[in-house]
Write an enzyme that holds these catalytic residues in place. Structure first.
Site, PDB file in Angstrom:
ATOM      1  N   HIS A   1       0.973  -1.205  -0.082  1.00  0.00           N
ATOM      2  CA  HIS A   1      -0.166  -0.018  -0.172  1.00  0.00           C
ATOM      3  C   HIS A   1       0.736   1.306   0.149  1.00  0.00           C
ATOM      4  O   HIS A   1       0.501   2.242   0.828  1.00  0.00           O
ATOM      5  CB  HIS A   1      -0.710   0.139   1.098  1.00  0.00           C
TER       6      HIS A   1
ATOM      7  N   HIS B   1      -9.449   2.307   0.743  1.00  0.00           N
ATOM      8  CA  HIS B   1      -9.541   1.421   1.582  1.00  0.00           C
ATOM      9  C   HIS B   1     -10.508   1.293   2.776  1.00  0.00           C
ATOM     10  O   HIS B   1     -10.090   1.022   3.886  1.00  0.00           O
ATOM     11  CB  HIS B   1      -7.977   1.480   2.276  1.00  0.00           C
TER      12      HIS B   1
ATOM     13  N   GLU C   1     -11.567  -3.148  -2.604  1.00  0.00           N
ATOM     14  CA  GLU C   1     -10.479  -2.194  -3.009  1.00  0.00           C
ATOM     15  C   GLU C   1     -10.294  -2.433  -4.587  1.00  0.00           C
ATOM     16  O   GLU C   1      -9.768  -3.274  -5.021  1.00  0.00           O
ATOM     17  CB  GLU C   1      -9.185  -2.376  -2.469  1.00  0.00           C
TER      18      GLU C   1
END
Ligand code: GLA
Length: 348
Positions: free
Chosen positions: A105, A175, A311
């Site tokens: 991420h 997210h 996501e």
């Protein structure tokens, strides 16, 4: 539609705001430029009662301390990159590793941990962040904008755009953890999930895709018909071993135009979430790593599987997987991506 701004907290001596987008009837979405996070989404159940369907915190300080990406924007590259390494046009790059041996991420100070600049719109808010060359190891300056818009019929659209002055991997996502019952004291296993995906990308024991695109047919990954999230999560499938449940990228059927990727129904409240996206993949994460340590809004501990994430993204580890759609953005090109979260109630 109204958009209100108010102070949310203070960071390094600067006031960080929050923006509330409200539809007629009161349904609202609240976001903050810190991490571009969605703080709350309040939508009606089948009796018209508003409830907050996303997990998060009451204070900015808790978002600053958070390690599970609650509500946040993710960049430059969503999901995992093996060993934090990739090679681009013959140059090897090393990104910080922050998830075992992998990069996750965008790194520890990815887009979820920066203060975006914000501009209110008539029906939303436009966020902008310029990520300098070398930011979390990524090459080139990258200018990203993310625009949130809320509509009278309870659709939240998220538009992503980016441009870079050198080639760089880019894979932006959102997210947010959802609990459509509006009650994170309860788990999400009874939510009925439908995914527009015939295949998923199986992972190794560090959650890096093996490169295979496996059929969902005959596996617990088959959500082509509405299925409770918990229906097969306990069946001991080998793909559940490392992530402790669902934490997998699904290959969407869409063709790059805005298409329905997922539909989720919470039977008791009747709330429905439909996710439409231009992205080729959708990570479905069933909140397996939540363990009650994070204490959320109103003092509710976020226990195992009390929220789920959807996501929209390009596939994990794309920079190292030539068979996956490319995530490389080059100078002169424009990165665009759009996702719409449409809320309603089931009639049945
Ligand atoms: C993503 C990852 C998960 C986990 C969560 C945050 O969805 O795929 O493995 O790291 O973020 O806890």
């Amino acid at each position: 539609m109204t958009v209100e701004r108010a102070p949310f907290g203070e960071l390094d001596g600067n006031v960080v705001e929050m923006f509330t987008m409200r539809a007629p009837g009161g349904a609202e979405v609240r976001v903050t430029p810190y991490g571009g996070a969605i703080l709350s989404i309040r939508v009606p159940d089948r009796d018209g009662r508003l409830g907050d369907v996303v997990l998060g915190f009451d204070t900015l300080a808790e978002y600053v301390a958070d390690t599970a990406y609650f509500g946040a924007l993710i960049g430059r590259h969503a999901n995992r990159i093996r060993g934090g390494r990739f090679s681009l046009d013959g140059t090897a790059h090393q990104l910080p590793v922050n998830n075992g041996q992998n990069h996750l991420h965008g790194g520890p100070r990815g887009f979820h941990k920066v203060l975006w600049s914000a501009r209110p719109l008539a029906d939303g808010v436009a966020l902008e962040y310029t990520s300098p060359s070398g930011d979390e190891g990524y090459p080139g300056n990258l200018r990203a904008t993310v625009t949130y818009r809320w509509s009278a019929d309870h659709a939240l659209s998220v538009d992503y755009e980016a441009e870079a002055d050198a080639a760089t991997p880019v894979n932006l996502t959102q997210h947010t953890y959802f609990n459509l019952a509006g009650d994170p004291a309860r788990d999400i296993l009874g939510h009925r999930l439908q995914l527009n995906a015939d295949r998923f990308t199986p992972v190794d024991d560090t959650l890096i895709p093996t490169g295979e695109m496996a059929p969902v047919e005959g596996t617990p990954f088959d959500f082509r018909q509405p299925t409770p999230i918990g229906a097969q999560i306990g069946d001991g499938h080998a793909q559940f071993d490392a992530p402790g449940g669902y934490d997998h990228n699904f290959v969407l059927r869409g063709d790059g135009s805005l298409s329905l990727g997922a539909r989720v129904v919470e039977p008791e409240s009747g709330r429905v979430l439909e996710l439409l996206t231009t992205e080729p993949g959708l990570q479905f994460y069933s909140g397996n790593f939540l363990n009650g340590e994070a204490v959320g809004k109103g003092g509710v501990p976020y226990r195992h599987r009390c929220g789920f994430c959807l996501e929209p993204q390009h596939f994990p580890d794309a920079p190292n997987q030539p068979a996956f759609p490319s995530t490389i953005l080059r100078p002169g090109e424009r990165y665009t991506s759009r996702t719409v979260y449409r809320f309603s109630v089931a009639v049945d």
